[in-house]
Write an enzyme that holds these catalytic residues in place. Structure first.
Site, short mmCIF file in Angstrom:
data_model
loop_
_atom_site.label_atom_id
_atom_site.label_comp_id
_atom_site.label_asym_id
_atom_site.label_seq_id
_atom_site.Cartn_x
_atom_site.Cartn_y
_atom_site.Cartn_z
N CYS A 10 -37.33 -50.95 55.97
CA CYS A 10 -36.56 -49.86 55.36
C CYS A 10 -35.24 -49.74 56.12
CB CYS A 10 -37.36 -48.55 55.36
SG CYS A 10 -37.79 -47.94 57.01
N ASN A 13 -36.54 -47.61 60.01
CA ASN A 13 -37.84 -47.99 60.59
C ASN A 13 -38.52 -46.81 61.29
OD1 ASN A 13 -39.14 -50.42 63.02
ND2 ASN A 13 -40.04 -49.78 61.11
N CYS A 15 -39.53 -43.93 58.96
CA CYS A 15 -40.27 -43.20 57.91
C CYS A 15 -41.06 -44.16 57.00
CB CYS A 15 -39.33 -42.36 57.05
SG CYS A 15 -38.42 -41.09 57.96
N ARG A 16 -40.36 -44.86 56.11
CA ARG A 16 -41.08 -45.63 55.08
C ARG A 16 -41.77 -46.88 55.61
NH1 ARG A 16 -35.95 -46.06 51.37
NH2 ARG A 16 -35.06 -46.04 53.47
N SER A 17 -41.02 -47.73 56.34
CA SER A 17 -41.65 -49.00 56.76
C SER A 17 -42.76 -48.83 57.80
CB SER A 17 -40.62 -50.05 57.16
OG SER A 17 -39.87 -49.66 58.27
N ASP A 126 -36.19 -42.64 50.10
CA ASP A 126 -36.00 -42.22 51.50
C ASP A 126 -36.35 -40.74 51.63
OD1 ASP A 126 -35.08 -41.58 53.98
OD2 ASP A 126 -33.06 -42.39 53.68
P1 4NP Z 1 -36.44 -44.75 56.75
O1 4NP Z 1 -35.73 -43.31 56.68
O2 4NP Z 1 -35.38 -45.76 56.33
O3 4NP Z 1 -37.54 -44.65 55.78
O4 4NP Z 1 -36.89 -44.94 58.18
C1 4NP Z 1 -34.54 -43.00 57.32
C2 4NP Z 1 -34.56 -42.62 58.64
C3 4NP Z 1 -33.38 -42.25 59.26
C4 4NP Z 1 -32.20 -42.29 58.57
C5 4NP Z 1 -32.18 -42.70 57.26
C6 4NP Z 1 -33.36 -43.05 56.63
N1 4NP Z 1 -30.98 -41.91 59.21
O5 4NP Z 1 -29.95 -41.89 58.54
O6 4NP Z 1 -30.99 -41.62 60.41
#
Ligand code: 4NP
Length: 158
Positions: A10, A13, A15-17, A126
């Site tokens: 993602c 790294n 939340c989703r992945s 996200d």
């Molecule tokens: P992820 O979510 O891609 O599912 O880990 C996010 C975590 C942090 C951010 C964006 C998406 N950020 O902008 O910090």
């Protein structure tokens, strides 16, 4: 079945992945496939390298019996294409970013994780800037695609 090495990707790294990492690894183990499937996760961005998953992801996953707190964020690298047989992005933007660093001769499967799910969604949204329900929705989609991927890997020719 043939050994599979699966990398979930993602943006951050956190939340989703990592959710996909923990869920898929747990479901694979429950199906007796821990020895033939290796799992990892990474982000296309470096903002959160070294951090544990978001506390909301950890809590939502724990409610369903998945442990994520031992995971630490890292950034995806071109070397990942030498290591992993399946590199699965959570959304189109991250898939584009992976394609940009993929060697032209990568022979593995590079695509969207939800291609293995039975649902209308194509991308795992996200949840970072939203409420708690977004984290549950991520789990719903990730569980759905994980069952589909496990089935596909077991059906694939040796
Ligand atoms: P992820 O979510 O891609 O599912 O880990 C996010 C975590 C942090 C951010 C964006 C998406 N950020 O902008 O910090």
């Amino acid at each position: 079945m043939k050994k599979a090495r699966v990398l979930f990707v993602c943006l951050g790294n956190i939340c989703r992945s990592p959710t996909a990492h923990g869920v898929f690894e747990t479901l694979a183990a429950q199906q007796g496939l821990a020895g033939v499937i290796d799992v990892d996760s990474a982000g296309t961005a470096a903002y959160h390298v070294g951090n544990p998953p978001d506390s909301r992801s950890i809590s939502a996953a724990a409610e369903r019996g998945y442990q994520l707190d031992h995971l630490r964020a890292r950034q995806a690298t071109p070397e990942d294409f030498s290591e992993f047989t399946h590199i699965l992005a959570m959304d189109e933007e991250n898939l584009r970013n992976l394609k940009a660093i993929a060697p032209p001769d990568y022979a593995g499967h590079l695509g969207l994780f939800l291609d293995f799910a039975q649902c209308v969604e194509r991308e795992v949204p996200d949840p970072y800037y939203g409420g708690d329900s977004g984290f549950d929705h991520v789990l719903d989609l990730v569980e759905n695609a994980s069952f589909g991927l496990l089935l596909k890997l077991q059906q694939a020719p040796r």
